[in-house]
Design an enzyme around this catalytic site. Structure first.
Site, PDB file in Angstrom:
ATOM      1  N   ASN A  15       0.836  -1.198   0.000  1.00  0.00           N
ATOM      2  CA  ASN A  15       0.000   0.000   0.000  1.00  0.00           C
ATOM      3  C   ASN A  15       0.877   1.256   0.000  1.00  0.00           C
ATOM      4  O   ASN A  15       0.556   2.241  -0.671  1.00  0.00           O
ATOM      5  CB  ASN A  15      -0.926   0.011   1.211  1.00  0.00           C
TER       6      ASN A  15
ATOM      7  N   HIS B  53      -1.166  -6.967   6.282  1.00  0.00           N
ATOM      8  CA  HIS B  53      -2.312  -7.053   7.184  1.00  0.00           C
ATOM      9  C   HIS B  53      -1.913  -7.706   8.503  1.00  0.00           C
ATOM     10  O   HIS B  53      -2.637  -8.527   9.060  1.00  0.00           O
ATOM     11  CB  HIS B  53      -3.480  -7.785   6.534  1.00  0.00           C
TER      12      HIS B  53
ATOM     13  N   TYR C 247       1.005  -9.468  -1.967  1.00  0.00           N
ATOM     14  CA  TYR C 247       1.361  -8.092  -1.645  1.00  0.00           C
ATOM     15  C   TYR C 247       2.858  -7.844  -1.824  1.00  0.00           C
ATOM     16  O   TYR C 247       3.269  -6.756  -2.240  1.00  0.00           O
ATOM     17  CB  TYR C 247       0.933  -7.751  -0.216  1.00  0.00           C
TER      18      TYR C 247
END
Length: 789
Positions: free
Chosen positions: A224, A274, A283
């Site tokens: 992210n 996460h 990810y």
């Protein structure tokens, strides 16, 4: 070998999976990263940045996304990729709303939810790539460019603008939509009027004012963060604002250091997103692809990434984090978290994205790294038999692939014997030239599984010791496995077959202390042993499980299987996807069994079984094993396991045949146990010979210790769930121990599978007790020592 499926609805991922890396390098790349002060110390905007440099950076980014000058439309590989680009663009163009007063860009994507905005921007990017690709039907077509500009204006006016409040999934507001938007703007360049550009960038700034924050309150991490930094850097380039480019580059540095908890890279090769979900296979590759693209963009400019940790962490991760989970072009599902349930992103898609990212980073590596990575990438590319990478590649990806595929000086890396333990994420990968085996565990710091956004709704037991066998069938897990397999009977698991609600147990942490093991390094054979103190979700059942990974087999032991909910307690030996019409023969104790779906049987005292084309199975107990078997045709749809608003699978039913083997421990077992060997790729003769010769001695099979010895290898391995003695080895605390004696030299390998010990005392035979300082090294790491008499 199963036939490849037709290409499914592969989404054009803009977060790095996709597809889009090229070979245009600004200023060229050196063979090693430049030594300089960390980027975090460089906060002032480069004084030398010029308007021309911003234009050059924008052009370079466009080339990275499209392939740029490297694209040769006369080359068959590029021609095929261009054809796919055109087909994708044509489908998007056909969906335009051509009414006199359109309220959305596409007729099937009304501006009613943010997921549709992301899908709209993604289609526009696809068309923009076609517009910029030499040889495309749309190449430099003015009407296409004009339509893209008007479409961007429509969505920017009618829906995606700064007056909107984030509703639903934040990702689409802050990454999913802004990322393809800035990419499209970069490709179109001067085709976008200045007023429109300013408006679009203002919208991006509204939703992404700071790459370190998401939802206005949470600090971004991992992929992210890299996505948001990429958006910030592109916003700066398009706005010709050096401070924004610098901000985006500098905030990447927070990703580079190794972590000891939470999201990020771990020194042993693990990667979490996460907080507690192992994500080396998703990810982590989004992050790697972002960094691969940005490094190529910025190298040679005034904004080059100079943080030395880029080399020590990111470049090192290719070998530590990604390569262990790659096999013949795919990335193993054990490290893909909830994404294994996505129809539009298979294990091969993810593997291709990792291959692309690695290819882009090769010029940044040291000489030996470059040589090794080229060979690895070529092995991944040429090992593909189910979904060849060039079949669905963009022109940009083709350009990268051909740098090694067409180089006669690069040989594919040979498959070798190795065993990797990654204690941080409780994963192990055992590799031999013809096959690989892996297992997923969970514990106090590793969640059982993840199920969010409607995805992975049946992942119940993937962290309960589910095992995966990768062999010559390169499409086993890709070919509608997850929507059709009985997810309560995953190979390797011991399960309470009580019904579980959708996503039950997701994101939960078992109280298990013991989840992991130890390994002997490749020079000593690459053998491993690991165990799991199983505490399944929603059941009072308990079990102690272990696996011992050898040259031609994996030995599975279990004991202390006690309790239950009143439903059958089962240990699953095998549950193999045989494809649409597979009739692989199952033989039990020399007797061939029926191949038609619907057959089932119970075998008392079975000594061995063999599933043609898959493996042999040996049951070494003194009276064999009471084995149950089933052949069935199972039907399911991808929407059954993923009905998310933006990723949901189709409702199309798929039917696949399965062969399942298991032990039934009853509904209320009291200290039940099991033992079996899996011999991947073995024929009937070898399976029978192994059952007769019994080369693996089971020395202990209790809830406290589980141990084996292989005299021909001089190998002893013990999983100690409690302090005690077994197989001539005594330990002071729960741990895993292997010893191997070769030519009179004995080596000890020991590891703390609880990740909580500071020291361990081990006594082997009559030798003096040896105290291992576990504070020296990484948590859970194997300590390998030579023993003396």
């Amino acid at each position: 070998m199963r036939a490849p499926l037709p290409l499914n609805r592969r989404r054009f991922l803009t977060t790095g999976a996709a597809a889009t890396a090229g070979t245009a390098f600004l200023g060229g790349l050196s063979s090693t990263p430049a030594a300089a002060s960390p980027a975090t110390a460089t906060t002032a905007a480069p004084a030398a940045a010029t308007t021309d440099q911003f234009d050059q950076l924008r052009t370079t980014w466009s080339d990275i996304l499209t392939g740029g000058p490297a694209v040769d439309p006369t080359d068959p590989d590029f021609a095929a990729a261009i054809q796919q680009v055109d087909a994708t663009a044509a489908a998007a163009v056909a969906a335009y709303d051509d009414s006199s007063a359109p309220t959305s860009v596409y007729t099937d994507l009304p501006f009613t939810q943010i997921e549709n905005a992301t899908a709209t921007y993604t289609r526009l990017l696809q068309t923009a790539i076609a517009w910029a690709t030499p040889g495309s039907h749309y190449h430099q077509d003015q009407s296409t460019a004009d339509r893209l500009v008007s479409a961007l204006r429509l969505i920017g006016t009618a829906y995606f603008h700064g007056d909107q409040t984030e509703v639903g999934n934040w990702y689409h507001w802050e990454i999913g939509s802004p990322q393809p938007l800035v990419n499209t703007l970069a490709i179109l360049g001067d085709q976008v009027p200045a007023a429109d550009l300013a408006s679009h960038l203002a919208t991006v700034a509204y939703f992404d004012p700071d790459p370190t924050v998401q939802q206005g309150r949470t600090t971004t991490t991992g992929a992210n963060r890299s996505d948001k930094c990429q958006i910030t850097i592109l916003r700066g380039i398009l706005a010709k604002d050096a401070s924004l480019v610098t901000l985006g580059r500098d905030k990447l540095s927070d990703i580079f250091p190794y972590v000891t908890e939470g999201d990020g890279y771990y020194r042993d090769g693990g990667y979490f997103q996460h907080t507690n979900i192992p994500y080396n296979g998703h990810y982590a590759y989004v992050l790697l692809n972002d960094l691969s693209q940005l490094a190529r963009l910025l190298t040679g400019s005034d904004f080059a990434i100079t943080d030395p940790q880029f080399a020590t962490t990111i470049l090192s991760s290719i070998d530590l984090t990604y390569a262990p989970f790659m096999r013949d072009g795919l990335v193993m599902d054990v490290a893909r978290g909830r994404f294994l349930s996505r129809q539009g992103e298979t294990d091969h898609d993810a593997g291709h994205a990792i291959t692309e990212a690695v290819l882009g980073l090769i010029p940044l590596g040291a000489r030996e790294q470059q040589k090794r990575w080229k060979s690895l990438a070529k092995a991944w590319i040429t090992g593909e038999t189910y979904a060849p990478i060039l079949r669905s590649a963009t022109p940009a990806r083709v350009a990268l692939v051909k740098t090694v595929l067409d180089d006669p000086l690069v040989s594919p890396a040979p498959a070798t014997a190795d065993h990797r333990q990654l204690p941080s994420i409780a994963r192990a990968v055992h590799t031999r030239p013809e096959w690989s085996w892996t297992v997923g565990l969970s514990g106090r710091k590793i969640a059982r599984f993840e199920a969010i956004n409607g995805e992975n709704q049946r992942g119940w037991h993937t962290g309960d010791g589910a095992t995966y066998l990768y062999d010559a069938d390169n499409g086993h897990y890709t070919d509608a496995y997850w929507p059709t397999v009985d997810c309560r009977r995953l190979p390797g698991t011991t399960v309470d077959s009580l019904p579980l609600a959708t996503s039950a147990g997701a994101q939960t942490l078992p109280p298990t202390a013991f989840a992991g093991g130890a390994a002997l390094d490749a020079a000593l054979g690459g053998y491993g042993a690991l165990g799991l103190d199983l505490v399944p979700y929603g059941s009072p059942m308990r079990a102690r499980k272990s696996w011992f990974c050898l040259d031609d087999c994996v030995v599975a032991l279990g004991a202390g299987i006690t309790g239950g909910s009143g439903h059958p307690i089962e240990t699953i030996v095998e549950n193999r996807n045989l494809g649409e019409s597979g009739a692989n023969r199952l033989t039990v104790d020399g007797r061939p069994q029926p191949t038609a779906p619907g057959w089932s049987a119970e075998f008392t005292g079975a000594r061995w079984a063999h599933l043609d084309g898959v493996a042999g199975y040996v049951f070494p107990g003194p009276r064999g094993a009471d084995l149950r078997a089933l052949r069935e045709a199972r039907t399911g749809a991808w929407s059954d396991i993923d009905d998310g608003p933006s990723t949901g699978g189709t409702t199309t039913p798929y039917t696949r045949r399965y062969a399942t083997l298991w032990f039934d421990h009853g509904t209320a077992p009291d200290n039940a146990s099991y033992a079996y060997l899996v011999l991947p790729g073995a024929g009937v003769a070898k399976t029978l010979a192994t059952a007769v010769a019994n080369p693996v001695e089971i020395l202990a099979a209790t809830a406290s210790q589980q141990a084996i010895r292989v005299r021909s290898l001089g190998l002893t391995a013990v999983v100690f769930f409690a302090a005690g003695s077994a197989a001539g080895i005594t330990v002071s605390a729960p741990c895993t121990v292997l010893t191997r004696t070769v030519r009179g030299r004995t080596v000890l390998a020991a590891a703390d599978a609880t990740l909580s010990l500071t020291s361990l005392t081990v006594t082997v035979g009559r030798r003096r007790p040896l105290t291992v300082d576990l504070t020296q090294g990484l948590p859970g790491a194997t300590h390998q020592l030579q023993l003396t008499d």
